[in-house]
Write a protein that holds these residues in place. Sequence first.
Motif, PDB file in Angstrom:
ATOM      1  N   ASP A 177       0.839  -1.195   0.000  1.00  0.00           N
ATOM      2  CA  ASP A 177       0.000   0.000   0.000  1.00  0.00           C
ATOM      3  C   ASP A 177       0.876   1.247   0.000  1.00  0.00           C
ATOM      4  N   THR A 178       0.352   2.329  -0.574  1.00  0.00           N
ATOM      5  CA  THR A 178       1.057   3.602  -0.610  1.00  0.00           C
ATOM      6  C   THR A 178       0.310   4.631   0.230  1.00  0.00           C
ATOM      7  N   ALA A 179       1.031   5.320   1.096  1.00  0.00           N
ATOM      8  CA  ALA A 179       0.467   6.403   1.908  1.00  0.00           C
ATOM      9  C   ALA A 179       1.116   7.702   1.459  1.00  0.00           C
ATOM     10  N   SER A 180       0.312   8.653   0.967  1.00  0.00           N
ATOM     11  CA  SER A 180       0.834   9.887   0.391  1.00  0.00           C
ATOM     12  C   SER A 180       0.630  11.067   1.333  1.00  0.00           C
ATOM     13  N   TYR A 181       1.650  11.930   1.410  1.00  0.00           N
ATOM     14  CA  TYR A 181       1.588  13.082   2.305  1.00  0.00           C
ATOM     15  C   TYR A 181       2.253  14.296   1.652  1.00  0.00           C
ATOM     16  N   LYS A 182       1.695  15.463   1.948  1.00  0.00           N
ATOM     17  CA  LYS A 182       2.276  16.728   1.511  1.00  0.00           C
ATOM     18  C   LYS A 182       3.006  17.370   2.697  1.00  0.00           C
ATOM     19  N   ILE A 183       4.240  17.812   2.466  1.00  0.00           N
ATOM     20  CA  ILE A 183       5.078  18.345   3.545  1.00  0.00           C
ATOM     21  C   ILE A 183       5.627  19.698   3.114  1.00  0.00           C
ATOM     22  N   PHE A 184       5.394  20.704   3.923  1.00  0.00           N
ATOM     23  CA  PHE A 184       5.909  22.048   3.651  1.00  0.00           C
ATOM     24  C   PHE A 184       7.166  22.285   4.478  1.00  0.00           C
ATOM     25  N   VAL A 185       8.247  22.677   3.794  1.00  0.00           N
ATOM     26  CA  VAL A 185       9.535  22.924   4.448  1.00  0.00           C
ATOM     27  C   VAL A 185       9.669  24.421   4.698  1.00  0.00           C
ATOM     28  N   SER A 186       9.828  24.803   5.972  1.00  0.00           N
ATOM     29  CA  SER A 186       9.855  26.216   6.348  1.00  0.00           C
ATOM     30  C   SER A 186      11.156  26.553   7.078  1.00  0.00           C
ATOM     31  N   GLY A 187      11.597  27.801   6.940  1.00  0.00           N
ATOM     32  CA  GLY A 187      12.798  28.238   7.633  1.00  0.00           C
ATOM     33  C   GLY A 187      13.351  29.501   7.003  1.00  0.00           C
ATOM     34  N   LYS A 188      14.234  30.182   7.732  1.00  0.00           N
ATOM     35  CA  LYS A 188      14.862  31.394   7.222  1.00  0.00           C
ATOM     36  C   LYS A 188      15.655  31.105   5.948  1.00  0.00           C
ATOM     37  N   SER A 189      15.831  32.133   5.148  1.00  0.00           N
ATOM     38  CA  SER A 189      16.646  31.997   3.943  1.00  0.00           C
ATOM     39  C   SER A 189      18.073  31.596   4.311  1.00  0.00           C
ATOM     40  N   GLY A 190      18.609  30.593   3.618  1.00  0.00           N
ATOM     41  CA  GLY A 190      19.988  30.177   3.824  1.00  0.00           C
ATOM     42  C   GLY A 190      20.200  29.078   4.846  1.00  0.00           C
ATOM     43  N   VAL A 191      19.121  28.573   5.492  1.00  0.00           N
ATOM     44  CA  VAL A 191      19.312  27.527   6.505  1.00  0.00           C
ATOM     45  C   VAL A 191      19.530  26.150   5.883  1.00  0.00           C
ATOM     46  N   GLY A 192      19.182  25.994   4.603  1.00  0.00           N
ATOM     47  CA  GLY A 192      19.426  24.714   3.939  1.00  0.00           C
ATOM     48  C   GLY A 192      18.174  23.942   3.587  1.00  0.00           C
ATOM     49  N   LYS A 193      17.069  24.628   3.320  1.00  0.00           N
ATOM     50  CA  LYS A 193      15.819  23.931   2.972  1.00  0.00           C
ATOM     51  C   LYS A 193      15.973  23.153   1.665  1.00  0.00           C
ATOM     52  N   THR A 194      16.475  23.834   0.636  1.00  0.00           N
ATOM     53  CA  THR A 194      16.644  23.182  -0.666  1.00  0.00           C
ATOM     54  C   THR A 194      17.682  22.069  -0.584  1.00  0.00           C
ATOM     55  N   ALA A 195      18.743  22.291   0.186  1.00  0.00           N
ATOM     56  CA  ALA A 195      19.780  21.271   0.354  1.00  0.00           C
ATOM     57  C   ALA A 195      19.217  20.038   1.054  1.00  0.00           C
ATOM     58  N   LEU A 196      18.363  20.240   2.068  1.00  0.00           N
ATOM     59  CA  LEU A 196      17.758  19.103   2.771  1.00  0.00           C
ATOM     60  C   LEU A 196      16.895  18.280   1.824  1.00  0.00           C
ATOM     61  N   VAL A 197      16.037  18.948   1.055  1.00  0.00           N
ATOM     62  CA  VAL A 197      15.162  18.219   0.131  1.00  0.00           C
ATOM     63  C   VAL A 197      15.993  17.469  -0.904  1.00  0.00           C
ATOM     64  N   ALA A 198      17.078  18.088  -1.367  1.00  0.00           N
ATOM     65  CA  ALA A 198      17.959  17.418  -2.330  1.00  0.00           C
ATOM     66  C   ALA A 198      18.553  16.148  -1.729  1.00  0.00           C
ATOM     67  N   LYS A 199      19.010  16.221  -0.473  1.00  0.00           N
ATOM     68  CA  LYS A 199      19.577  15.040   0.181  1.00  0.00           C
ATOM     69  C   LYS A 199      18.513  13.948   0.333  1.00  0.00           C
ATOM     70  N   LEU A 200      17.298  14.333   0.704  1.00  0.00           N
ATOM     71  CA  LEU A 200      16.228  13.346   0.881  1.00  0.00           C
ATOM     72  C   LEU A 200      15.870  12.669  -0.437  1.00  0.00           C
ATOM     73  N   ALA A 201      16.018  13.403  -1.540  1.00  0.00           N
ATOM     74  CA  ALA A 201      15.675  12.860  -2.854  1.00  0.00           C
ATOM     75  C   ALA A 201      16.855  12.187  -3.544  1.00  0.00           C
ATOM     76  N   GLY A 202      18.045  12.238  -2.918  1.00  0.00           N
ATOM     77  CA  GLY A 202      19.211  11.625  -3.530  1.00  0.00           C
ATOM     78  C   GLY A 202      19.809  12.458  -4.643  1.00  0.00           C
ATOM     79  N   LEU A 203      19.591  13.776  -4.600  1.00  0.00           N
ATOM     80  CA  LEU A 203      20.117  14.673  -5.623  1.00  0.00           C
ATOM     81  C   LEU A 203      21.364  15.387  -5.110  1.00  0.00           C
ATOM     82  N   GLU A 204      22.069  16.036  -6.031  1.00  0.00           N
ATOM     83  CA  GLU A 204      23.252  16.797  -5.655  1.00  0.00           C
ATOM     84  C   GLU A 204      22.851  17.976  -4.764  1.00  0.00           C
TER      85      GLU A 204
END
Length: 258
Positions: A52-79
């Motif tokens: 079975d698949t359980a789907s969820y929407k997650i909003f990533v929040s934080g000040k500019s420069g804390v690493g939001k995009t970098a975190l999502v990239a790591k979770l997705a296996g991207l550079e």
Amino acid sequence: MARPPVPGSVVVPNWHESAEGKEYLGCILRKNRRRVFGLLERPVLPPPVSIDTASYKIFVSGKSGVGKTALVAKLAGLEVPVLHHETPGIQTTVVFWPAKLQASDRVVMFRFEFWDCGESALKKFDHMLPACKENTDAFLFLFSFTDRASFEDLPGQLARIAGEAPGVIRMVIGSKFDQYMHTDVPERDLIAFRQAWELPLLRVKSVPGRRLADGRTLDGRAGLADIAHILNGLAEQLWHQDQVAAGLLPNPLESAPG
């Protein structure tokens, strides 16, 4: 919102390292590289395997420069981006993660849809924040261990983003934990924050992922090992919340005296 479950009580923590877990991880890897999934794509499992698949929407929040995009990239296996660039609008990234439930021994494929929006875009366009918050199942609040102001901004972020959504999961993640020797956020402050807010607080490193033998390609399995605690933590919180909402588990807030 139900109180967070005890870590490891909902999802088997190290199941992804077992022979069975590695077999399931094969559907999100290709030749030891992470597969990238679009919004309408999903992993393909062998015909005899039912999941079975359980789907969820997650909003990533934080000040500019804390690493939001970098975190999502790591979770997705991207550079992970080497230099900081403000996200110009809303960026969505889909991450699949198989996990085994403690109670039923059943494997569930969790589909996390991460929404990342640049701070400037949120301030400039009034429709951005409502779009990110609409039908959101969880908020991830980021601070950087090297930026004291981002940690002190957390209470304001929690009130502004999640204040009107009491039933949505809230988790806090400290980025750049690999630079902990130069931290502006000592452990005593983290303990005080956890006691005051009763929220899960996880840590993630911001160093580039390990490489395969060619020296260029990211090692998919090693990358999953680095961020498994984040994905398991999300799966645990969200699944537990769903079980409480469905009446399959008691709500500790309702059953507590007074």
